[in-house]
Enzyme design. Structure first.
Site, PDB file in Angstrom:
ATOM      1  N   ASN A 154      -7.978  -1.498   7.857  1.00  0.00           N
ATOM      2  CA  ASN A 154      -7.193  -1.678   9.072  1.00  0.00           C
ATOM      3  C   ASN A 154      -7.903  -2.517  10.122  1.00  0.00           C
ATOM      4  O   ASN A 154      -7.534  -2.500  11.289  1.00  0.00           O
ATOM      5  CB  ASN A 154      -6.822  -0.312   9.671  1.00  0.00           C
ATOM      6  CG  ASN A 154      -5.640   0.310   8.962  1.00  0.00           C
ATOM      7  OD1 ASN A 154      -4.847  -0.385   8.339  1.00  0.00           O
ATOM      8  ND2 ASN A 154      -5.515   1.620   9.035  1.00  0.00           N
ATOM      9  N   ASP A 193      -2.260  -1.529  12.999  1.00  0.00           N
ATOM     10  CA  ASP A 193      -1.523  -0.279  12.754  1.00  0.00           C
ATOM     11  C   ASP A 193      -1.720   0.809  13.789  1.00  0.00           C
ATOM     12  O   ASP A 193      -1.797   1.990  13.457  1.00  0.00           O
ATOM     13  CB  ASP A 193      -1.868   0.278  11.364  1.00  0.00           C
ATOM     14  CG  ASP A 193      -1.184  -0.513  10.261  1.00  0.00           C
ATOM     15  OD1 ASP A 193      -0.366  -1.382  10.584  1.00  0.00           O
ATOM     16  OD2 ASP A 193      -1.482  -0.256   9.085  1.00  0.00           O
ATOM     17  N   LYS A 240     -10.223   2.434   9.382  1.00  0.00           N
ATOM     18  CA  LYS A 240     -10.936   2.239   8.127  1.00  0.00           C
ATOM     19  C   LYS A 240     -11.066   0.734   7.922  1.00  0.00           C
ATOM     20  O   LYS A 240     -10.381  -0.065   8.598  1.00  0.00           O
ATOM     21  CB  LYS A 240     -10.187   2.894   6.976  1.00  0.00           C
ATOM     22  CG  LYS A 240      -8.741   2.425   6.820  1.00  0.00           C
ATOM     23  CD  LYS A 240      -8.005   3.250   5.774  1.00  0.00           C
ATOM     24  CE  LYS A 240      -6.540   2.821   5.666  1.00  0.00           C
ATOM     25  NZ  LYS A 240      -5.800   3.656   4.692  1.00  0.00           N
ATOM     26  N   PRO A 241     -11.925   0.284   7.028  1.00  0.00           N
ATOM     27  CA  PRO A 241     -12.118  -1.156   6.836  1.00  0.00           C
ATOM     28  C   PRO A 241     -10.838  -1.920   6.508  1.00  0.00           C
ATOM     29  O   PRO A 241     -10.717  -3.094   6.854  1.00  0.00           O
ATOM     30  CB  PRO A 241     -13.122  -1.217   5.679  1.00  0.00           C
ATOM     31  CG  PRO A 241     -13.911   0.042   5.825  1.00  0.00           C
ATOM     32  CD  PRO A 241     -12.922   1.081   6.283  1.00  0.00           C
ATOM     33  N   LYS A 252       5.833  -5.679   8.649  1.00  0.00           N
ATOM     34  CA  LYS A 252       5.434  -4.491   7.898  1.00  0.00           C
ATOM     35  C   LYS A 252       6.646  -3.601   7.731  1.00  0.00           C
ATOM     36  O   LYS A 252       7.284  -3.216   8.714  1.00  0.00           O
ATOM     37  CB  LYS A 252       4.323  -3.740   8.618  1.00  0.00           C
ATOM     38  CG  LYS A 252       3.844  -2.518   7.840  1.00  0.00           C
ATOM     39  CD  LYS A 252       2.475  -2.067   8.280  1.00  0.00           C
ATOM     40  CE  LYS A 252       1.877  -1.113   7.271  1.00  0.00           C
ATOM     41  NZ  LYS A 252       0.439  -0.936   7.446  1.00  0.00           N
ATOM     42  N   ASP A 274      -6.271   6.338  11.999  1.00  0.00           N
ATOM     43  CA  ASP A 274      -6.477   5.872  10.625  1.00  0.00           C
ATOM     44  C   ASP A 274      -7.392   4.659  10.586  1.00  0.00           C
ATOM     45  O   ASP A 274      -7.122   3.682   9.892  1.00  0.00           O
ATOM     46  CB  ASP A 274      -5.134   5.552   9.968  1.00  0.00           C
ATOM     47  CG  ASP A 274      -5.273   5.311   8.465  1.00  0.00           C
ATOM     48  OD1 ASP A 274      -6.183   5.909   7.858  1.00  0.00           O
ATOM     49  OD2 ASP A 274      -4.486   4.527   7.921  1.00  0.00           O
ATOM     50  N   GLU A 316       1.918  -9.988  14.935  1.00  0.00           N
ATOM     51  CA  GLU A 316       1.114 -11.202  14.892  1.00  0.00           C
ATOM     52  C   GLU A 316       0.571 -11.397  13.478  1.00  0.00           C
ATOM     53  O   GLU A 316       0.083 -10.460  12.850  1.00  0.00           O
ATOM     54  CB  GLU A 316      -0.042 -11.042  15.893  1.00  0.00           C
ATOM     55  CG  GLU A 316      -1.074 -12.129  15.902  1.00  0.00           C
ATOM     56  CD  GLU A 316      -2.223 -11.829  16.852  1.00  0.00           C
ATOM     57  OE1 GLU A 316      -3.076 -12.711  17.039  1.00  0.00           O
ATOM     58  OE2 GLU A 316      -2.267 -10.707  17.419  1.00  0.00           O
ATOM     59  N   GLY A 371       0.817  -1.207   0.000  1.00  0.00           N
ATOM     60  CA  GLY A 371       0.000   0.000   0.000  1.00  0.00           C
ATOM     61  C   GLY A 371       0.844   1.247   0.000  1.00  0.00           C
ATOM     62  O   GLY A 371       2.058   1.207  -0.229  1.00  0.00           O
TER      63      GLY A 371
END
Length: 228
Positions: A131, A152, A128-129, A27, A126, A77, A7
């Site tokens: 996350n 996140d 949102k769907p 990440k 942040d 995880e 992303g």
């Protein structure tokens, strides 16, 4: 082992922790988000804060560090499941409009995780769907259970403080789930910022489309969004 997702902020990989023989997610943030020493120290601080969040509805952070090219990584995880966005699409294709009971079952777990973070002084910024992850598991009796997890924590704050709100909006995507104060230079975020996002997510689940349509002027313009 393999790329899981890519992303605006970076990439997520599936990996194996060799000594523990445990699968994890790594990440890796883009180098430009941590271009100076202050940003790197902020990352370290936020990573430590995120690692202290212990809750069944928050993805656990195991480790963090920096790479030679200036980017940073989080070891987290590994969730074997689907994002809330994917769940919304699959549900609409199979069953049509999501029932309130289903939406409430998902959001109650999201709220439980967010409440724990807020009690420790951490704001997500942040929500949102994308996350939110849904993991399904089966018991020995054959019953299936769902665990909803938030991803996140702290990352959005690192990026926002490091590169500025305009670039954050561009890198994180459309401002469909962001509160107006996130686009104002004179306003600070608070727990209400996450509550605002939760309300927009709830609207999307129940109505089947975002409150701000992507093609609308409000969704494209953070300034218009804030003034509204």
């Amino acid at each position: 082992e393999q790329l899981i997702a890519h992303g605006g902020m970076g990439s997520v990989y599936r990996a194996l922790h060799l000594p523990l023989e445990r699968s994890v997610a790594i990440k890796i943030l883009r180098p430009e988000f941590l271009a100076d020493a202050t940003a790197r120290e902020r990352f370290n601080r936020e990573a430590r804060a995120a690692a202290k969040l212990k809750h069944p509805n928050i993805v656990a952070v195991y480790d963090s560090g920096h790479l030679p090219n200036g980017s940073a990584y989080l070891v987290m995880e590994l969730i074997e499941g689907r994002s809330l966005r994917e769940e919304m699409r699959a549900h609409a294709a199979r069953l049509g409009q999501m029932r309130p009971e289903r939406a409430a079952a998902i959001l109650s777990q999201v709220c439980a995780g967010i409440e724990t973070a807020h009690r420790q002084g951490i704001i997500h910024r942040d929500l949102k769907p994308d996350n939110v992850m849904i993991e399904t598991s089966s018991s020995f009796t054959g019953d299936s259970t769902e665990r909803v997890l938030v991803l996140d924590f702290g990352i959005a704050k690192i990026v926002a403080d490091g590169v500025g709100d305009t670039q954050v909006t561009q890198s994180l995507g459309t401002p469909l789930y962001m509160a107006p104060e996130q686009f104002s230079m004179n306003s600070s975020v608070s727990p209400a910022t996450d509550v605002f996002a939760l309300g927009l997510i709830a609207y999307t689940l129940l109505v089947g489309k975002p409150y701000w349509l992507p093609e609308s002027k409000m969704a494209r313009s953070p300034i218009a969004f804030a003034l509204h």
